[in-house]
Design a protein around this motif. Sequence first.
Motif, PDB file in Angstrom:
ATOM      1  N   ALA A  34      71.694  34.877  66.758  1.00  0.00           N
ATOM      2  CA  ALA A  34      71.044  33.451  66.060  1.00  0.00           C
ATOM      3  C   ALA A  34      70.987  33.471  64.687  1.00  0.00           C
ATOM      4  O   ALA A  34      70.863  32.622  64.004  1.00  0.00           O
ATOM      5  N   GLN A  35      70.241  34.716  64.295  1.00  0.00           N
ATOM      6  CA  GLN A  35      70.084  34.698  62.853  1.00  0.00           C
ATOM      7  C   GLN A  35      71.164  34.607  61.860  1.00  0.00           C
ATOM      8  O   GLN A  35      71.348  33.881  60.757  1.00  0.00           O
ATOM      9  N   ILE A  36      72.373  35.113  62.316  1.00  0.00           N
ATOM     10  CA  ILE A  36      73.532  34.858  61.716  1.00  0.00           C
ATOM     11  C   ILE A  36      74.093  33.489  61.615  1.00  0.00           C
ATOM     12  O   ILE A  36      74.274  33.033  60.505  1.00  0.00           O
ATOM     13  N   VAL A  43      63.840  35.155  59.428  1.00  0.00           N
ATOM     14  CA  VAL A  43      64.480  36.045  60.432  1.00  0.00           C
ATOM     15  C   VAL A  43      63.698  37.303  60.668  1.00  0.00           C
ATOM     16  O   VAL A  43      62.494  37.595  60.226  1.00  0.00           O
ATOM     17  N   ALA A  44      63.773  37.672  62.300  1.00  0.00           N
ATOM     18  CA  ALA A  44      62.815  38.563  62.718  1.00  0.00           C
ATOM     19  C   ALA A  44      63.490  40.076  62.240  1.00  0.00           C
ATOM     20  O   ALA A  44      64.582  40.392  62.901  1.00  0.00           O
ATOM     21  N   ARG A  45      62.744  40.665  61.536  1.00  0.00           N
ATOM     22  CA  ARG A  45      63.237  42.028  61.085  1.00  0.00           C
ATOM     23  C   ARG A  45      63.544  43.138  62.264  1.00  0.00           C
ATOM     24  O   ARG A  45      64.540  43.832  62.127  1.00  0.00           O
ATOM     25  N   PHE A  61      71.293  49.839  52.109  1.00  0.00           N
ATOM     26  CA  PHE A  61      71.374  48.546  52.644  1.00  0.00           C
ATOM     27  C   PHE A  61      71.603  48.091  53.994  1.00  0.00           C
ATOM     28  O   PHE A  61      72.538  48.703  54.563  1.00  0.00           O
ATOM     29  N   LYS A  62      70.971  47.305  54.676  1.00  0.00           N
ATOM     30  CA  LYS A  62      71.141  46.931  55.939  1.00  0.00           C
ATOM     31  C   LYS A  62      72.208  45.686  55.958  1.00  0.00           C
ATOM     32  O   LYS A  62      72.480  44.794  55.088  1.00  0.00           O
ATOM     33  N   SER A  63      73.073  45.880  57.093  1.00  0.00           N
ATOM     34  CA  SER A  63      74.432  45.032  56.915  1.00  0.00           C
ATOM     35  C   SER A  63      74.392  44.107  58.220  1.00  0.00           C
ATOM     36  O   SER A  63      75.327  43.015  58.043  1.00  0.00           O
ATOM     37  N   SER A  64      73.474  43.909  59.002  1.00  0.00           N
ATOM     38  CA  SER A  64      73.789  43.036  60.107  1.00  0.00           C
ATOM     39  C   SER A  64      74.042  41.539  59.779  1.00  0.00           C
ATOM     40  O   SER A  64      74.582  40.779  60.440  1.00  0.00           O
ATOM     41  N   LEU A  65      73.224  41.207  58.760  1.00  0.00           N
ATOM     42  CA  LEU A  65      73.305  39.605  58.472  1.00  0.00           C
ATOM     43  C   LEU A  65      74.370  39.117  57.640  1.00  0.00           C
ATOM     44  O   LEU A  65      74.799  38.007  57.529  1.00  0.00           O
ATOM     45  N   LEU A  66      75.006  40.371  57.126  1.00  0.00           N
ATOM     46  CA  LEU A  66      76.410  40.192  56.564  1.00  0.00           C
ATOM     47  C   LEU A  66      77.533  39.754  57.329  1.00  0.00           C
ATOM     48  O   LEU A  66      78.799  39.068  56.921  1.00  0.00           O
TER      49      LEU A  66
END
Length: 254
Positions: free
Chosen positions: A134-136, A124-126, A166-171
């Motif tokens: 798209a990463q999800i 994934v592109a941080r 904790f970063k939550s975007s990909l969750l």
Amino acid sequence: MTTTMPLADRRIAAWGWPLIALRLAAMLALLVASVALYYIFAPFTARNPVPRRFLRGVGAIAGLRVQVRGARPARRTFFLANHVSWLDILAIAGRTGSAFVAHDGLAQIGPLRWLCEMNDTVFVARHERRSVSAQIEQVRAALSDTGALTIFPEGTTSDGTGTLAFKSSLLSAIEGDSDIPVQPVWLDYGAETRTVAWVGEEPGLDNALAILARWRPVDLTLHFLPPLSPEDRADRKRMAAAARTAIEAARTGF
């Protein structure tokens, strides 16, 4: 960002270099054998067992001794773990067969990308917010293909004396999917935490060589904490907060 021990303390004693050479030779031999076995098994299995055993073997050669405590993970699980060292990946994969989400900087290194892809790594592109959707989708596909997937929600390594936010975007990939357990994992290196931690401006090669030069083993306890409750999975931000709270509670004893 937290810092670890001064870089000057990473100097390798003369007697450490023969051990480094021996371990690198053993890892190379294991790699050659594992690649051959990987392609032998590939036509007959959807989830190749060789990467898990290879990573576990690399950890053992590096001196990693792993103890496992806590709730036994389900075969299909989404792990949220604190991140201290490159050894984390060897330990988690070796015990669970999990694939990982990694930043795309690793994908620029050809041989490393090739090895990561064998273990179904999702790149994934941080810092690329435009590609989050798209990463999800990539994360969802990886969960479907691999069964177990690990994210380090801190987004980087810490010195292990605490957890970063904790970063939550990909969750978002598992919002509303109650069939997949979400399980926090605390990686505990005990008294050796600050010694093995890879943080700050320290080059990765320096950190790796310092660990490979150790005559003492690196002891790590993997604590598989109870999976998050349905209430803690109400949305991605609550998931991130609940996982971090669980890991911090285990680390501090509260």
